[in-house]
Design a protein around this motif. Sequence first.
Motif, PDB file in Angstrom:
ATOM      1  N   UNK A 123       0.853  -1.104  -0.133  1.00  0.00           N
ATOM      2  CA  UNK A 123      -0.033  -0.072  -0.079  1.00  0.00           C
ATOM      3  C   UNK A 123       0.888   0.950  -0.231  1.00  0.00           C
ATOM      4  N   UNK A 124       0.617   2.123  -1.004  1.00  0.00           N
ATOM      5  CA  UNK A 124       1.430   3.465  -1.156  1.00  0.00           C
ATOM      6  C   UNK A 124       0.480   4.066  -0.373  1.00  0.00           C
ATOM      7  N   UNK A 125       1.037   4.681   1.049  1.00  0.00           N
ATOM      8  CA  UNK A 125       0.437   5.589   1.760  1.00  0.00           C
ATOM      9  C   UNK A 125       1.182   6.802   2.444  1.00  0.00           C
TER      10      UNK A 125
ATOM     11  N   UNK B 188      14.684   4.676 -11.537  1.00  0.00           N
ATOM     12  CA  UNK B 188      15.993   5.289 -11.510  1.00  0.00           C
ATOM     13  C   UNK B 188      16.785   4.238 -10.528  1.00  0.00           C
ATOM     14  N   UNK B 189      17.512   3.273 -10.981  1.00  0.00           N
ATOM     15  CA  UNK B 189      18.029   2.095 -10.261  1.00  0.00           C
ATOM     16  C   UNK B 189      16.795   1.184  -9.683  1.00  0.00           C
ATOM     17  N   UNK B 190      17.012   1.157  -8.314  1.00  0.00           N
ATOM     18  CA  UNK B 190      16.034   0.438  -7.489  1.00  0.00           C
ATOM     19  C   UNK B 190      14.600   1.269  -6.861  1.00  0.00           C
TER      20      UNK B 190
ATOM     21  N   UNK C 192       9.596   6.818  -4.362  1.00  0.00           N
ATOM     22  CA  UNK C 192       9.432   5.728  -3.784  1.00  0.00           C
ATOM     23  C   UNK C 192      10.520   4.870  -3.627  1.00  0.00           C
ATOM     24  N   UNK C 193      11.266   4.358  -2.588  1.00  0.00           N
ATOM     25  CA  UNK C 193      12.184   3.823  -2.174  1.00  0.00           C
ATOM     26  C   UNK C 193      12.003   2.338  -2.834  1.00  0.00           C
ATOM     27  N   UNK C 194      13.106   1.647  -2.780  1.00  0.00           N
ATOM     28  CA  UNK C 194      13.181  -0.059  -3.680  1.00  0.00           C
ATOM     29  C   UNK C 194      12.028  -0.845  -2.788  1.00  0.00           C
TER      30      UNK C 194
ATOM     31  N   UNK D  54       8.856   0.104  -2.053  1.00  0.00           N
ATOM     32  CA  UNK D  54       7.724   0.719  -1.992  1.00  0.00           C
ATOM     33  C   UNK D  54       7.228   1.894  -1.083  1.00  0.00           C
ATOM     34  N   UNK D  55       8.146   2.012  -0.322  1.00  0.00           N
ATOM     35  CA  UNK D  55       7.670   3.070   1.092  1.00  0.00           C
ATOM     36  C   UNK D  55       8.169   4.606   0.224  1.00  0.00           C
ATOM     37  N   UNK D  56       7.511   5.513   0.775  1.00  0.00           N
ATOM     38  CA  UNK D  56       7.689   6.817   0.052  1.00  0.00           C
ATOM     39  C   UNK D  56       8.854   7.379   0.870  1.00  0.00           C
ATOM     40  N   UNK D  57      10.000   7.890   0.009  1.00  0.00           N
ATOM     41  CA  UNK D  57      11.223   8.381   0.574  1.00  0.00           C
ATOM     42  C   UNK D  57      10.782   9.847   0.837  1.00  0.00           C
ATOM     43  N   UNK D  58      10.920  10.550   1.917  1.00  0.00           N
ATOM     44  CA  UNK D  58      10.842  11.957   2.137  1.00  0.00           C
ATOM     45  C   UNK D  58       9.360  12.345   1.726  1.00  0.00           C
TER      46      UNK D  58
END
Length: 154
Positions: free
Chosen positions: A68-70, A85-87, A105-107, A109-113
């Motif tokens: 889930x992208x939350x 872009x990469x992972x 999105x980090x590799x 699936x979590x939101x980065x920042x």
Amino acid sequence: IVSIALDGTVAGSFQPPGVVPPGGARLVSGADDLRLLYVANCGATLSNFCLMWQRMSSTGAALSSPILIDGSPTAGLLPDSAVAMGADSYLSFAAAGWSSTLVHLASDGSIAGDSSVIAKGASAHAVIVRQGSNLVAGWTETDGSRIEVAKLAP
């Protein structure tokens, strides 16, 4: 999902297992694996939508559980575009006030920042593409008066 060979022939196709996207789906472009974003029904009612992310092999085997992208200001909506872009993955969304935002999105699936505003004002639906180690966003003003482009450094 249909895989098309360089000569235009269909190299294979599959239905992602367990995915029923009532609000549509989008692939992340430029990734070695398949990264699928889709709008799913995540609640007890038929109108409680959320955005899901899942990695798959080129044959349709799940490489990760759906995530889930939350936390995004646009959770539940399909992005206008998605680029690898990469992972990591970068998604562009039309946000409130007709501005376009970029979500990282980090590799996993979590939101980065936090999401970043690409352009304010009448600039909804920016499309992002990869150019070397940068991203480029392009959009038209909603009145059609001009096309704008911006180079983004992830």
